[in-house]
Design an enzyme around this catalytic site. Structure first.
Site, PDB file in Angstrom:
ATOM      1  N   GLU A  66       0.823  -1.217   0.000  1.00 16.51           N
ATOM      2  CA  GLU A  66       0.000   0.000   0.000  1.00 16.51           C
ATOM      3  C   GLU A  66       0.852   1.259   0.000  1.00 16.51           C
ATOM      4  O   GLU A  66       2.075   1.197   0.138  1.00 16.51           O
ATOM      5  CB  GLU A  66      -0.904   0.011   1.240  1.00 16.51           C
ATOM      6  CG  GLU A  66      -0.125   0.114   2.548  1.00 16.51           C
ATOM      7  CD  GLU A  66      -0.999  -0.004   3.802  1.00 16.51           C
ATOM      8  OE1 GLU A  66      -2.101  -0.584   3.719  1.00 16.51           O
ATOM      9  OE2 GLU A  66      -0.549   0.477   4.854  1.00 16.51           O
ATOM     10  N   HIS A  68       0.440   5.692   1.240  1.00 13.91           N
ATOM     11  CA  HIS A  68      -0.330   6.756   1.894  1.00 13.91           C
ATOM     12  C   HIS A  68       0.584   7.951   2.064  1.00 13.91           C
ATOM     13  O   HIS A  68       1.809   7.834   1.997  1.00 13.91           O
ATOM     14  CB  HIS A  68      -0.894   6.285   3.234  1.00 13.91           C
ATOM     15  CG  HIS A  68       0.020   5.418   4.039  1.00 13.91           C
ATOM     16  ND1 HIS A  68       1.187   5.870   4.592  1.00 13.91           N
ATOM     17  CD2 HIS A  68      -0.036   4.088   4.355  1.00 13.91           C
ATOM     18  CE1 HIS A  68       1.778   4.881   5.232  1.00 13.91           C
ATOM     19  NE2 HIS A  68       1.072   3.785   5.106  1.00 13.91           N
ATOM     20  N   HIS A  72       6.014   6.531   7.891  1.00 15.26           N
ATOM     21  CA  HIS A  72       6.215   5.515   8.928  1.00 15.26           C
ATOM     22  C   HIS A  72       7.634   5.614   9.478  1.00 15.26           C
ATOM     23  O   HIS A  72       8.589   5.738   8.708  1.00 15.26           O
ATOM     24  CB  HIS A  72       6.099   4.096   8.345  1.00 15.26           C
ATOM     25  CG  HIS A  72       4.704   3.605   8.124  1.00 15.26           C
ATOM     26  ND1 HIS A  72       3.683   3.761   9.026  1.00 15.26           N
ATOM     27  CD2 HIS A  72       4.176   2.910   7.094  1.00 15.26           C
ATOM     28  CE1 HIS A  72       2.579   3.190   8.559  1.00 15.26           C
ATOM     29  NE2 HIS A  72       2.847   2.678   7.383  1.00 15.26           N
ATOM     30  N   HIS A 106       4.781   0.279  -0.073  1.00 15.23           N
ATOM     31  CA  HIS A 106       5.582  -0.506   0.868  1.00 15.23           C
ATOM     32  C   HIS A 106       4.803  -1.717   1.366  1.00 15.23           C
ATOM     33  O   HIS A 106       3.570  -1.740   1.364  1.00 15.23           O
ATOM     34  CB  HIS A 106       6.023   0.355   2.058  1.00 15.23           C
ATOM     35  CG  HIS A 106       4.874   0.922   2.836  1.00 15.23           C
ATOM     36  ND1 HIS A 106       4.148   1.999   2.387  1.00 15.23           N
ATOM     37  CD2 HIS A 106       4.307   0.564   4.010  1.00 15.23           C
ATOM     38  CE1 HIS A 106       3.192   2.275   3.253  1.00 15.23           C
ATOM     39  NE2 HIS A 106       3.253   1.408   4.257  1.00 15.23           N
ATOM     40  N   CYS A 120       6.016   0.656  15.078  1.00  9.88           N
ATOM     41  CA  CYS A 120       5.767   1.609  13.989  1.00  9.88           C
ATOM     42  C   CYS A 120       5.122   2.862  14.572  1.00  9.88           C
ATOM     43  O   CYS A 120       4.081   2.778  15.217  1.00  9.88           O
ATOM     44  CB  CYS A 120       4.853   0.976  12.946  1.00  9.88           C
ATOM     45  SG  CYS A 120       4.412   2.099  11.613  1.00  9.88           S
TER      46      CYS A 120
END
Lengths: 132, 132
Positions: A66, A68, A72, A106, A120
């Site tokens: 995915e 976004h 992270h 990723h 995370c």
């Protein structure tokens, strides 16, 4: 600071999870992932501007591929895995830090016989991932 | 997002530190601490709204006893230590998570013969600590 607790606290690690933290299903079914749990360690209850989560992937499992806008910050603390960043794969072991940039496709995968676990950190305010 | 990198990356852990990350002195001398190093892992270079740091305290060492408005989210990854939260002490071992609340007096100490190391996440915007 809305929601902030009056005093600090210790969340004890119990070998395969944390006392008082119930592991959750990573995501809805059908989003291209396998055997991943999410442990919410610190965040909204404390009024923090970021979220500290732990994800654990069973042997053979993987997270959704995915992207976004939000970033992270990851640090591996259990087992071994691989991370896909764009079109390259990197091995990840204890202590390795992974930075996932805005909109970078990723995916994390477990490698080996032991679960692969990583902390995370994300911003409290963040966009919804897009499956790829 | 000002300062954000175009692509992600892996910062490899090398047993007693991270490749490309130079351990820094924790603070100026005379602020009541002993044998602590600071490793800046992710933060301003990536345009992150928070900072991911690792602190390591040599056996017998300790951080400054202090307070500040900003919160700490901590997870221990090496050795054993203790944390003071207000007027109580808690032991801290691998995997334990420590939440330090706004303005809570706190201090970390190494325990045992091995260095005590923990990841500490803070907001990018934060106030200056007050030594106690």
């Amino acid at each position: 600071m809305s929601g902030a607790r009056a005093s600090g606290r210790l969340i004890r690690f119990a070998g395969d999870g944390w006392e008082g933290v119930t592991p959750e299903v990573y995501k809805d079914a059908g989003e291209g992932w396998l055997t991943v749990t999410r442990h919410r360690l610190l965040g909204s209850a404390e009024g923090l501007p970021f979220r500290l989560r732990y994800f654990e992937i069973a042997p053979g499992g993987y997270t959704t591929f995915e992207r976004h806008e939000h970033q992270h910050a990851v640090i591996a603390i259990r087992g071994e895995g691989t991370v896909r960043l764009g079109d390259r794969w990197e091995s990840v072991r204890f202590g390795d830090v992974v930075y996932v940039a805005p909109n970078e496709p990723h995916q994390f995968r477990a490698a080996g016989d032991e679960p692969f676990g990583f902390v995370c950190v994300v911003d409290a305010e963040r966009d919804r991932p897009v499956s790829l």
